[in-house]
Motif scaffolding. Sequence first.
Motif, PDB file in Angstrom:
ATOM      1  N   HIS A 188      60.308  24.996  35.353  1.00  0.00           N
ATOM      2  CA  HIS A 188      58.855  25.175  35.350  1.00  0.00           C
ATOM      3  C   HIS A 188      58.250  24.917  36.725  1.00  0.00           C
ATOM      4  O   HIS A 188      58.557  23.941  37.402  1.00  0.00           O
ATOM      5  CB  HIS A 188      58.150  24.304  34.320  1.00  0.00           C
ATOM      6  N   TYR A 189      57.363  25.823  37.094  1.00  0.00           N
ATOM      7  CA  TYR A 189      56.713  25.736  38.400  1.00  0.00           C
ATOM      8  C   TYR A 189      55.763  24.539  38.479  1.00  0.00           C
ATOM      9  O   TYR A 189      55.337  23.980  37.471  1.00  0.00           O
ATOM     10  CB  TYR A 189      55.960  27.027  38.720  1.00  0.00           C
ATOM     11  N   ILE A 190      55.442  24.169  39.718  1.00  0.00           N
ATOM     12  CA  ILE A 190      54.503  23.092  40.014  1.00  0.00           C
ATOM     13  C   ILE A 190      53.244  23.713  40.612  1.00  0.00           C
ATOM     14  O   ILE A 190      53.325  24.569  41.495  1.00  0.00           O
ATOM     15  CB  ILE A 190      55.111  22.110  41.030  1.00  0.00           C
ATOM     16  N   LEU A 191      52.090  23.302  40.134  1.00  0.00           N
ATOM     17  CA  LEU A 191      50.813  23.830  40.613  1.00  0.00           C
ATOM     18  C   LEU A 191      50.285  22.920  41.724  1.00  0.00           C
ATOM     19  O   LEU A 191      49.763  21.837  41.464  1.00  0.00           O
ATOM     20  CB  LEU A 191      49.816  23.930  39.466  1.00  0.00           C
ATOM     21  N   LEU A 192      50.429  23.358  42.952  1.00  0.00           N
ATOM     22  CA  LEU A 192      50.086  22.509  44.090  1.00  0.00           C
ATOM     23  C   LEU A 192      48.597  22.184  44.162  1.00  0.00           C
ATOM     24  O   LEU A 192      48.213  21.152  44.702  1.00  0.00           O
ATOM     25  CB  LEU A 192      50.517  23.188  45.389  1.00  0.00           C
ATOM     26  N   VAL A 196      74.598  25.640  39.507  1.00  0.00           N
ATOM     27  CA  VAL A 196      73.467  25.615  38.582  1.00  0.00           C
ATOM     28  C   VAL A 196      72.454  26.651  39.040  1.00  0.00           C
ATOM     29  O   VAL A 196      72.001  26.623  40.196  1.00  0.00           O
ATOM     30  CB  VAL A 196      72.788  24.228  38.529  1.00  0.00           C
ATOM     31  N   ALA A 197      72.097  27.561  38.150  1.00  0.00           N
ATOM     32  CA  ALA A 197      71.084  28.574  38.427  1.00  0.00           C
ATOM     33  C   ALA A 197      69.738  28.060  37.923  1.00  0.00           C
ATOM     34  O   ALA A 197      69.596  27.719  36.743  1.00  0.00           O
ATOM     35  CB  ALA A 197      71.436  29.890  37.729  1.00  0.00           C
ATOM     36  N   PHE A 198      68.759  28.022  38.810  1.00  0.00           N
ATOM     37  CA  PHE A 198      67.425  27.548  38.453  1.00  0.00           C
ATOM     38  C   PHE A 198      66.441  28.712  38.410  1.00  0.00           C
ATOM     39  O   PHE A 198      66.513  29.640  39.221  1.00  0.00           O
ATOM     40  CB  PHE A 198      66.921  26.530  39.483  1.00  0.00           C
ATOM     41  N   GLN A 199      65.518  28.624  37.474  1.00  0.00           N
ATOM     42  CA  GLN A 199      64.392  29.545  37.424  1.00  0.00           C
ATOM     43  C   GLN A 199      63.083  28.750  37.519  1.00  0.00           C
ATOM     44  O   GLN A 199      63.043  27.574  37.154  1.00  0.00           O
ATOM     45  CB  GLN A 199      64.388  30.372  36.131  1.00  0.00           C
ATOM     46  N   GLU A 200      62.058  29.419  38.011  1.00  0.00           N
ATOM     47  CA  GLU A 200      60.737  28.808  38.211  1.00  0.00           C
ATOM     48  C   GLU A 200      60.792  27.575  39.111  1.00  0.00           C
ATOM     49  O   GLU A 200      59.964  26.666  38.976  1.00  0.00           O
ATOM     50  CB  GLU A 200      60.059  28.474  36.878  1.00  0.00           C
ATOM     51  N   MET A 201      61.714  27.528  40.025  1.00  0.00           N
ATOM     52  CA  MET A 201      61.755  26.424  40.988  1.00  0.00           C
ATOM     53  C   MET A 201      60.763  26.773  42.100  1.00  0.00           C
ATOM     54  O   MET A 201      61.128  27.142  43.211  1.00  0.00           O
ATOM     55  CB  MET A 201      63.169  26.217  41.509  1.00  0.00           C
TER      56      MET A 201
END
Length: 302
Positions: A48-52, A83-88
């Motif tokens: 999950h993305y982070i909202l700066l 490890v494959a990451f999504q939404e990083m």
Amino acid sequence: MKHLFRYAALACLSLLLLACAAHVANSGRGPVPEKPPGTLRLATQNVHYILLRKPTGAWSLADWEGRKGALDDAFKALDADAVAFQEMESFAGGDDGSVNLARDFLLDQNPGYAAAASGDWRTFPPTQPIFYRHDALRLLDQGWFFFSDTPDVIYSRTFDGSYPAFASWAQFAPAQGGPAFHVFNVHFEYKSRSNRQRSAALVAERIASLAAGGPVFLLGDLNALAGSRTADILAGAGLQFAPVRGATYHFNRGINLFGAIDHIAASAGLLPVGAPVVVRSRFRGVWPSDHYPVLGDFRLPE
């Protein structure tokens, strides 16, 4: 009117019972198994993305500070070779990927790993890196393509014009010798079924051209169940899906209402060792993300 209220109450109770039954059917928890000797362990997680620009609340900077330790614990628990990451992604608006808090934090905390499928955001989309244990694997090549009519144009919008979505990929070779293999890391769009299916068809085409029949792993968030048309398109390209049981998305609440949408698939000749594992655990009392990590062990061909 009383009958109407009674029917409404019965309907609500029925829905609640169905939800409870679905949660039980799609749950299950156990320890992460030790990696069998001589195997390659791969994992995938949407973090999950982070909202700066959001100081507090869900997925904000404060939220990141509260969950980053749990994310690191989860990563370490996987004990994976890749490890494959999504939404990083640390999102500030637009395509600017110059800040990536999750990627940089995990690399700092885990010096035995490096990031493949990553680079300067102006030429390489940085939000789907593939972390790899650099004493176990050598990085040979990497790249990306977008799920778009112009797949080689960075940040191009998807087939129906929605937000950009893409595949990253990397080619590795075992550090101690052995056959090279490709890892494709995908994140398909969640709203549009046609987008997912056209994206899967493009992935199948690129696997055929980039891997040229060599060993291939596909990891990521398909936003689709096993047996769906999206998964079947990839299976038609020679990929076999590991039988991931139960939920991999949990609403950031540990609520498991439907089957896996995060998957691991491999080409013929890549032999799974045991069943894939979904790590449905909180760490430090915190959910690292709204998706669970999924891992699988494989033997490479001689």
